[in-house]
Each structure stands twice: as structure tokens, then as C-alpha cells.
Enzyme design. Sequence first.
Site, mmCIF file in Angstrom:
data_model
loop_
_atom_site.group_PDB
_atom_site.id
_atom_site.type_symbol
_atom_site.label_atom_id
_atom_site.label_comp_id
_atom_site.label_asym_id
_atom_site.label_seq_id
_atom_site.Cartn_x
_atom_site.Cartn_y
_atom_site.Cartn_z
ATOM 1 N N LYS A 48 119.960 67.738 104.530
ATOM 2 C CA LYS A 48 120.749 68.939 104.225
ATOM 3 C C LYS A 48 121.076 69.024 102.745
ATOM 4 O O LYS A 48 121.771 69.935 102.294
ATOM 5 C CB LYS A 48 122.044 68.930 105.048
ATOM 6 C CG LYS A 48 121.795 69.099 106.547
ATOM 7 C CD LYS A 48 123.092 69.190 107.298
ATOM 8 C CE LYS A 48 122.954 68.886 108.767
ATOM 9 N NZ LYS A 48 122.453 70.001 109.552
ATOM 10 N N HIS A 62 131.026 69.315 115.262
ATOM 11 C CA HIS A 62 129.630 69.339 115.703
ATOM 12 C C HIS A 62 129.499 68.298 116.833
ATOM 13 O O HIS A 62 130.237 67.298 116.847
ATOM 14 C CB HIS A 62 128.768 68.932 114.503
ATOM 15 C CG HIS A 62 127.299 69.064 114.698
ATOM 16 N ND1 HIS A 62 126.551 68.124 115.376
ATOM 17 C CD2 HIS A 62 126.427 70.007 114.273
ATOM 18 C CE1 HIS A 62 125.275 68.503 115.356
ATOM 19 N NE2 HIS A 62 125.175 69.632 114.700
ATOM 20 N N ASP A 92 132.999 63.747 108.382
ATOM 21 C CA ASP A 92 131.633 64.216 108.597
ATOM 22 C C ASP A 92 131.300 65.129 107.414
ATOM 23 O O ASP A 92 131.780 66.265 107.335
ATOM 24 C CB ASP A 92 131.582 64.971 109.931
ATOM 25 C CG ASP A 92 130.244 65.667 110.153
ATOM 26 O OD1 ASP A 92 129.441 65.764 109.201
ATOM 27 O OD2 ASP A 92 130.021 66.142 111.280
ATOM 28 N N CYS A 129 125.480 73.665 117.989
ATOM 29 C CA CYS A 129 125.968 72.330 118.390
ATOM 30 C C CYS A 129 127.485 72.238 118.325
ATOM 31 O O CYS A 129 128.053 71.192 117.993
ATOM 32 C CB CYS A 129 125.334 71.221 117.545
ATOM 33 S SG CYS A 129 123.574 71.106 117.736
ATOM 34 N N GLN A 171 127.834 68.921 106.016
ATOM 35 C CA GLN A 171 127.746 70.249 105.382
ATOM 36 C C GLN A 171 128.330 70.267 103.975
ATOM 37 O O GLN A 171 128.287 71.310 103.320
ATOM 38 C CB GLN A 171 128.466 71.296 106.245
ATOM 39 C CG GLN A 171 127.806 71.567 107.574
ATOM 40 C CD GLN A 171 126.398 72.154 107.451
ATOM 41 O OE1 GLN A 171 126.013 72.685 106.411
ATOM 42 N NE2 GLN A 171 125.614 72.037 108.506
HETATM 43 N N1 PMP Z 1 127.838 67.428 111.526
HETATM 44 C C1 PMP Z 1 127.710 68.679 111.070
HETATM 45 C C2 PMP Z 1 128.932 69.419 110.613
HETATM 46 C C3 PMP Z 1 126.451 69.274 111.026
HETATM 47 O O1 PMP Z 1 126.317 70.519 110.592
HETATM 48 C C4 PMP Z 1 125.324 68.528 111.453
HETATM 49 C C5 PMP Z 1 123.927 69.131 111.428
HETATM 50 N N2 PMP Z 1 123.841 70.431 111.897
HETATM 51 C C6 PMP Z 1 125.512 67.229 111.904
HETATM 52 C C7 PMP Z 1 126.783 66.711 111.922
HETATM 53 C C8 PMP Z 1 124.377 66.385 112.375
HETATM 54 O O2 PMP Z 1 123.525 66.086 111.342
HETATM 55 P P1 PMP Z 1 122.119 65.368 111.628
HETATM 56 O O3 PMP Z 1 121.456 66.173 112.707
HETATM 57 O O4 PMP Z 1 121.414 65.453 110.332
HETATM 58 O O5 PMP Z 1 122.406 63.977 112.055
#
Ligand code: PMP
Length: 409
Positions: A230, A127, A204, A367, A207
Site C-alpha cells: 500500500k 478492518h 494498524d 473488509c 492506510q
Molecule cells: N488494515 C487496514 C485498515 C487495511 O486497509 C488493510 C488492507 N485493506 C489491512 C489492514 C490488511 O492489509 P493486508 O491485506 O496488506 O495485510
Amino acid sequence: MQQTNEVNWQAIREDFPILREQIHGKPLIYFDSAATSQKPCAVLGALQHYYEHDNANVHRGLHGLSTRATEAYEAARAKVAKYLNAPNVDEITFTRGTTESINLVANTWGVKFLREGDVILLTEMEHHSNLVPWQLLAERTGARLRFVPVQEDGTLALGALDSLLTPEVKLFAFTHISNSLGTINPVADLCSAARAVGAVSLVDAAQSAGHLPVDVQAMGCDFLALSGHKMCAPTGIGALYGRAELLEAMPPWHGGGEMILSVQFERSTFKKAPGKFEAGTPNIAGAVGLGAAIDYLENIGRAAIFEHDTKLATYAHRRLEELPGVRVLGPQERGGLVGFVMEAAHPHDLTTYADQYGLALRGGHHCTQPLMRKLGLPGTTRASFYFYNTMEEIDRMMEILENAVRFFA
Ligand code: PMP
């Protein structure tokens, strides 16, 4: 492992008032939990209770209400530590979410320890949150980025690790579950491969933290980042787990109130972690909400949640593959989401079409622009599930998508 049939999933659905909403006059089917999950009454109630009974600023007040707020905030930290099986509660820093957690590591550990010629190893499925902070750090320090390739089937090319994980690699940062492909990476193996060359590992868990058991000791990671929103908690709260020894060596990032021991006009001294990383008034209610979300998830059981999620995702994967002109991305064995492309429709058009029927999908690059570019796609459509979703909702999605195939043809 806890069996899903012990859980009354229909009753659990009732805990989420928003699932009774109508969109464009149709019952909402919420398949966008990978973007943000819905919140159960237990979490909404915890926020209300906190503001009605315990609200004050933390740590600094000597009055009774401030003590209560501080206790509630610190109890939430203890819940996060236990949830992740962190050896020590001080290894949990509250942040705004995964993005801020990763930026914290980049701007503290990264700025202090990375030098020109060092390598930051990432994967091609990251991401932007686990890519852009490292690009900024690389620019600042002269370090270089390197990537573990993603293979045709949506898994990492693990065979390439030996040649990529050279002694110049100082950090290996990777996602546990891909938000675009659904791939579940073998995190414990990746952490141990990093350790073998003396590199620090960062997981990370955006998810994964709300979807399956996450144990930082079993994983053997140095850092782990998560987002509360999430996993049934409010937006604006998340956490960073960091191994105590690393946190101790890291300088502060944000300066301000609360993170200091003593301040003089010219210089200051700082608290130990996590205090030194939590400048200013924190998101106290958010932390309380995260604690309530953790209690709620633990009560259902993460093994049961994972089993339910994967059952939905596997079913959706199979049904989508039967649709003409539809290609599913990612491996069969997956987390609770499915990304796919429909030949006849751009993901934005398909998502807009689905929305007319109350079906909330997500269309776009999610993203992960470099991954989409590598796959030669403008984007994908993603259906992401959580334990409050049902097989019947997937059947309804399939009816809508079958009509979409005809509509766009
Ligand atoms: N890493 C992953 C794999 C994600 O799916 C996301 C959110 N879509 C993020 C990081 C970023 O998370 P946040 O916007 O809550 O900081």
C-alpha cells in the site's frame, strides 16, 4: 511542513508506467490505492537489480553473494526503522503485511499474556485484519472483546473511552486511518489512554504508513503494523514494529530454519528478535523493494504526500456531496479516500459501471462487515487516492458518476 507546490506531481506520475494503461479502451483512472498502490520505476528497478546482481539466500551463506543479499535485506530493515523513527533496528520484523503482523502479535504476545477475563479493546471501524485475529485469540484464551463505538459522523466516540478502558483491558488495537470512512484517528491520544491503564497498544498503519509521517516514538505505541504494497512496495512484504521489551518477552510463532540458535532433537533455543520471528527464507526481494519504496516516498516527502492526498479527498468529498442521491461517509477532515453511497445503485453495480469508463473504484464492504452492518449499508463505493492522482481525474470521475446517477435512475 513541505509545500506541495515544491513537488512536480506531473513528473512523478511519469514514474508509474501502469498509469498509461487503457482499460476497456479508456485511459485508466486508478482510484483503488487503498486496496493496493501502484509501483514506481524506482521500485521495479530495485527488484530487477537485486535479482540481477545480489540474489542469494540471506544470513546463512558464507559466500560473497550471500553477504550482499544479507546486506541488502538488513539495509531495508534499517530503512523501515528510520522511516518509523523506531529507536532500534531490531524492533522491526519483516512479515507478509499488516495481516500477518497482527496475527504475529496475537499468536505470541496474546497467547502468552492474555487470560480468561482479560479484555481486548478494538473499535467498530476495524478492518477484518484487526478483528478476526483477536476473535480467534479470545476463543483460545477466554478473553473478551470490547469496541469503541463509531459515531454518526464517522469518528470514534472518544467520550466513551474512560468507561471502556478499564483495568481488565490488556490490549487496545485500532486503525490509524479507516479504510472505509477515511477517518484519521488521534493515535497518540489513544496510545496514551491505553498506557494509562497499563494496556498495550497496537496501531494498524496499513492506510497511513505510506500517506503521512508515522513516528512510533511520537505516537507512543507498543506495536505498529504496515503493508508494503500500500506504499509503493511489492505485495507479500510488510513489517511489524514492536517495543524491544515486549518483543523480548514474546515466544516465537513460526518455527523453522533461521530463527534458531541451536536445535536438538527434543528442543531448541531461539535467536533474539527479530530473528526469532522470521523463520524460513524471507521475502528478500520484497524487503529490498520496500526499502526502495521508502527512499522514493522520503524523496517526495510524506508531509507533501499527505497534503496532496487530502486536497484530492476534500475536493472529491465536496463534489460528491453535490450529486443528487449520493451520501458521503466519514468526516470532512480525512485521509486520501472517500466512501459514498448512491441511492439508486448497489456499490457493485456502480463499480462495474465505472469500470466500463476505465475508472477503478472499489465497491463492497471493504473488509469491514460489522461497520457496514452498523451503518445499515450493504456496502459502499470507495474512491481512494495517492500522490500520483490528479484533480483532473476527479473531474473525470464526477462526469462518469453524474452519468451513472441518470443511468441508474
Ligand atoms: N488494515 C487496514 C485498515 C487495511 O486497509 C488493510 C488492507 N485493506 C489491512 C489492514 C490488511 O492489509 P493486508 O491485506 O496488506 O495485510
